[in-house]
Design an enzyme around this catalytic site. Sequence first.
Site, PDB file in Angstrom:
ATOM      1  N   HIS A   1      23.162   1.056  12.604  1.00 40.98           N
ATOM      2  CA  HIS A   1      23.528   1.063  14.016  1.00 40.98           C
ATOM      3  C   HIS A   1      25.001   1.404  14.215  1.00 40.98           C
ATOM      4  O   HIS A   1      25.366   2.091  15.173  1.00 40.98           O
ATOM      5  CB  HIS A   1      23.214  -0.305  14.635  1.00 40.98           C
ATOM      6  CG  HIS A   1      23.348  -0.338  16.123  1.00 40.98           C
ATOM      7  ND1 HIS A   1      22.394   0.161  16.975  1.00 40.98           N
ATOM      8  CD2 HIS A   1      24.342  -0.806  16.927  1.00 40.98           C
ATOM      9  CE1 HIS A   1      22.781  -0.006  18.227  1.00 40.98           C
ATOM     10  NE2 HIS A   1      23.964  -0.591  18.227  1.00 40.98           N
TER      11      HIS A   1
ATOM     12  N   TYR B   1      25.986   5.013  11.273  1.00 39.02           N
ATOM     13  CA  TYR B   1      25.263   6.290  11.350  1.00 39.02           C
ATOM     14  C   TYR B   1      25.143   6.931   9.965  1.00 39.02           C
ATOM     15  O   TYR B   1      25.205   8.156   9.820  1.00 39.02           O
ATOM     16  CB  TYR B   1      25.951   7.251  12.334  1.00 39.02           C
ATOM     17  CG  TYR B   1      25.803   6.848  13.780  1.00 39.02           C
ATOM     18  CD1 TYR B   1      24.893   7.482  14.613  1.00 39.02           C
ATOM     19  CD2 TYR B   1      26.560   5.813  14.320  1.00 39.02           C
ATOM     20  CE1 TYR B   1      24.733   7.107  15.940  1.00 39.02           C
ATOM     21  CE2 TYR B   1      26.412   5.414  15.641  1.00 39.02           C
ATOM     22  CZ  TYR B   1      25.499   6.065  16.446  1.00 39.02           C
ATOM     23  OH  TYR B   1      25.342   5.687  17.751  1.00 39.02           O
TER      24      TYR B   1
ATOM     25  N   SER C   1      20.445   2.698  23.075  1.00 38.01           N
ATOM     26  CA  SER C   1      19.187   1.961  22.939  1.00 38.01           C
ATOM     27  C   SER C   1      19.437   0.468  22.831  1.00 38.01           C
ATOM     28  O   SER C   1      20.478   0.034  22.340  1.00 38.01           O
ATOM     29  CB  SER C   1      18.448   2.434  21.680  1.00 38.01           C
ATOM     30  OG  SER C   1      19.243   2.162  20.530  1.00 38.01           O
ATOM     31  N   HIS C   2      18.481  -0.304  23.303  1.00 36.90           N
ATOM     32  CA  HIS C   2      18.431  -1.746  23.037  1.00 36.90           C
ATOM     33  C   HIS C   2      16.967  -2.100  22.776  1.00 36.90           C
ATOM     34  O   HIS C   2      16.393  -2.998  23.378  1.00 36.90           O
ATOM     35  CB  HIS C   2      19.014  -2.548  24.203  1.00 36.90           C
ATOM     36  CG  HIS C   2      20.033  -3.546  23.763  1.00 36.90           C
ATOM     37  ND1 HIS C   2      20.124  -4.813  24.272  1.00 36.90           N
ATOM     38  CD2 HIS C   2      21.005  -3.476  22.816  1.00 36.90           C
ATOM     39  CE1 HIS C   2      21.109  -5.471  23.698  1.00 36.90           C
ATOM     40  NE2 HIS C   2      21.664  -4.672  22.805  1.00 36.90           N
ATOM     41  N   ASN C   3      16.379  -1.356  21.832  1.00 37.56           N
ATOM     42  CA  ASN C   3      14.943  -1.428  21.582  1.00 37.56           C
ATOM     43  C   ASN C   3      14.512  -2.739  20.925  1.00 37.56           C
ATOM     44  O   ASN C   3      13.636  -3.448  21.431  1.00 37.56           O
ATOM     45  CB  ASN C   3      14.509  -0.258  20.696  1.00 37.56           C
ATOM     46  CG  ASN C   3      14.884   1.085  21.282  1.00 37.56           C
ATOM     47  OD1 ASN C   3      15.058   1.219  22.486  1.00 37.56           O
ATOM     48  ND2 ASN C   3      15.029   2.086  20.436  1.00 37.56           N
ATOM     49  N   HIS C   4      15.100  -3.043  19.782  1.00 43.85           N
ATOM     50  CA  HIS C   4      14.688  -4.243  19.049  1.00 43.85           C
ATOM     51  C   HIS C   4      14.932  -5.523  19.849  1.00 43.85           C
ATOM     52  O   HIS C   4      14.037  -6.376  19.947  1.00 43.85           O
ATOM     53  CB  HIS C   4      15.412  -4.310  17.697  1.00 43.85           C
ATOM     54  CG  HIS C   4      14.892  -3.329  16.678  1.00 43.85           C
ATOM     55  ND1 HIS C   4      14.811  -1.984  16.928  1.00 43.85           N
ATOM     56  CD2 HIS C   4      14.440  -3.513  15.409  1.00 43.85           C
ATOM     57  CE1 HIS C   4      14.316  -1.373  15.847  1.00 43.85           C
ATOM     58  NE2 HIS C   4      14.093  -2.272  14.919  1.00 43.85           N
TER      59      HIS C   4
ATOM     60  N   ASP D   1      30.799   0.350  27.919  1.00 42.52           N
ATOM     61  CA  ASP D   1      31.195   1.600  27.261  1.00 42.52           C
ATOM     62  C   ASP D   1      31.844   2.559  28.248  1.00 42.52           C
ATOM     63  O   ASP D   1      32.751   3.319  27.888  1.00 42.52           O
ATOM     64  CB  ASP D   1      29.981   2.279  26.625  1.00 42.52           C
ATOM     65  CG  ASP D   1      29.580   1.642  25.304  1.00 42.52           C
ATOM     66  OD1 ASP D   1      30.425   0.969  24.699  1.00 42.52           O
ATOM     67  OD2 ASP D   1      28.422   1.820  24.881  1.00 42.52           O
TER      68      ASP D   1
ATOM     69  N   SER E   1      28.286 -12.085  21.478  1.00 42.02           N
ATOM     70  CA  SER E   1      28.380 -12.606  22.842  1.00 42.02           C
ATOM     71  C   SER E   1      28.880 -11.496  23.759  1.00 42.02           C
ATOM     72  O   SER E   1      29.741 -10.696  23.379  1.00 42.02           O
ATOM     73  CB  SER E   1      29.347 -13.794  22.890  1.00 42.02           C
ATOM     74  OG  SER E   1      28.842 -14.884  22.147  1.00 42.02           O
TER      75      SER E   1
ATOM     76  N   GLY F   1      26.163   9.747  22.674  1.00 41.65           N
ATOM     77  CA  GLY F   1      24.775   9.429  22.350  1.00 41.65           C
ATOM     78  C   GLY F   1      24.634   8.291  21.362  1.00 41.65           C
ATOM     79  O   GLY F   1      25.587   7.566  21.058  1.00 41.65           O
ATOM     80  N   ASN F   2      23.423   8.166  20.848  1.00 37.89           N
ATOM     81  CA  ASN F   2      23.054   7.029  20.027  1.00 37.89           C
ATOM     82  C   ASN F   2      21.846   7.436  19.186  1.00 37.89           C
ATOM     83  O   ASN F   2      20.982   8.175  19.642  1.00 37.89           O
ATOM     84  CB  ASN F   2      22.709   5.848  20.953  1.00 37.89           C
ATOM     85  CG  ASN F   2      22.121   4.651  20.245  1.00 37.89           C
ATOM     86  OD1 ASN F   2      21.052   4.172  20.619  1.00 37.89           O
ATOM     87  ND2 ASN F   2      22.773   4.140  19.229  1.00 37.89           N
TER      88      ASN F   2
END
Length: 732
Positions: free
Chosen positions: A44, A47, A89-92, A112, A308, A525-526
């Site tokens: 994460h 990269y 992304s904040h998928n997990h 950001d 946090s 991007g990400n």
Amino acid sequence: MKIDEKIISSHGLKTEEYSKIKELLNRDPNILELGIFSAMWNEHCSYKSSKIHLKKLPTKNNIVIQGPGENAGVIDIGDDDAIVFKIESHNHPSFIEPYQGAATGVGGILRDVFTMGARPIALMNSIHFGEPKNEKTQNLLNGVVSGIGGYGNCIGIPTVGGEIKFNKTYNENILVNAMAIGYAKKNKIFYSKAKGLGKSVVYVGSKTGRDGIHGASMASAEFDENSEKKKPTVQVGDPFTEKLLLEACLELMKDESIISIQDMGAAGLTSSSVEMASKGKLGIELDLDKIPCREKNMSPYEMMLSESQERMLIILNNGKENKARKIFNKWDLDFVVIGKTNDTNNLSLRFKNKKVAEIPIEALADKAPLYDRKSTNPKISKKKLNTKDFKNIKIEDALIKILSSANYSKKDWVTDQYDQIVMCDTIQKSGGDAAVVRIHNKDKAIAISVDSSAEYCKGNPKIGGKQIVCENWRNLVSVGAKPLAITNCLNFGSPEKPNVMGEFINCIDGIKEACEFLDFPVVSGNVSFYNETNTKSINPTPVIGGIGLINDLKKIISMETKKNKNLIMIIGKTFGHLGKSAFAEENLGFSDGVPPEINLQNEKNNGLTILKLIRENLVESVHDISSGGILVSLAEMCIGSKLGMKIKKPKDLVNSIEYFFGEDQGRYLIEISPDNLQKINIFLKKNNIYGEIIAEVQNDAFELEKVFSLSVEKLCKCNNQWYYNYNAINKK
């Protein structure tokens, strides 16, 4: 604590990576140092599997102020104005705890943007869920939508659009990608590069707790049956505190106080301090006794790895501490000088008057592992539909089935939960081809669109990569905007699988080719890898967020038809490609076909021609033809306007299904006055563009001559009924 293989593995590190750490330190790390390496070396943050391929993407042109490598990308929109934007992304986290996972995804992407000195003006999202019948889908869906709405609404930033899709590939791995857009002046952009020795390193914002520890590492690993146990790694957000932080930071940014500023996002205090020092080729010493903690007896390990929310790290110019402190005190936020920059090129940590960690910054950043993973060429689907398969399907039934399906029905039940007009600059909100937001107090606006291409990418990742860039381009063009630049979020399975890396590399190649040809650079991007559970990967899902510019508010256009008796013209040729179409999926359950080819010359030529027609006031409305083909796109124009259409069959038509539902690319529908038809035909011929009249606007009926006639009211009902039926079924 003795570090053994179990501890190394629990930190997401390989044995060979641990050996490299020992080599770089010339000794064994302690547990705190191991945690810091694990945070900075995970996928994460580093990269490490994607960096060599991301370098292929075009990232510069004459309007790019800042490309990848900073908190967000920055582009020039003229008049000394700049747009700052990024998608992540904040998928997990969202799968484990949907409300907080989605909410903190919004909070993180907002930081950001305002870290760069921009006031956020809009939010977008792309969210993907499993099959509606999957037992987890409704809970995840409700939680994610509530989290996105809750955070954005409370902080007062409009969520102006996005997309929501359902597919079994996301049953155990949902995708939650959030995009933020901000406005700044060109000469007031802030960066994260540290400068100067003996400068104050300042912690601002909320206090540090134990939430989110190892969040970045969790996002860099696949799920298994124990994913529920990872809830403590999900951060907890507070949009009201973020609003205070936003205003305090922007107030401090009005003068020359700030040297550099960085959001404490993934990996928290670790990543923010290391990234600032690495970019500035400096060292940083932090006194962890000074960290504002909201829980008792927090260890250095917990402080450095906590995620946090609503926290920033700032490096100030000499003598600016008292002024800055007054600002943050006014906004009721913590402000503590926790360290200084130095010339050691190390991250040095002290706690209770002892040095507890000493790591070369280069070891954490530049010396992080870089992998050229093994890859195999994707299996390209070659299956084709046989016209016999749909010989008995009626066009009317096929249309209704698509319009009333989960993926193609209206999503007002989602977007109604978002405040889309707060700040009073939203001109076009969700439901059209792109959202449009005015630049405050100016006669210009930006268009924003978010799009994904999982189905096409599964069939052929390179074509899918090209297609989604072109789809985004068309959506911006369709509201009258000149496409400027994109941000991307690339969602894939494990990079350690050669087939997944093959999909990723081919998709990057497709994005690169389209962006270069269209002069549509990638500025931020990400990459989100490890989207899989029990070794089963999601379909490759690249998400593109695009920005376009409208220099004159009078030139904004929408997809809704305007006037009875106006004509509808198709721009671009139709060949009837059904391989990966909405028709095949919804009516035949066929999803293994071949995606349509992309002709980049046609995409560019057709799109630029549409923009010229809009500027010459020759069109009344525009809609790009995408999923569902011509007939679905015509229906969408009518649903938006509540006007009908009389559609004609072209002469010599062999197969109506292929013509009306085919998903050939590069096409648009334009509404024109009959008085302008001759001018437009001359214009199209001059620019070598194919156009044909397909329909006429009428009052109520949506009809295909000699085939069917539906009231617009029925069209709207079909397009709205899915969610209510779904809710009723799930409540039984």
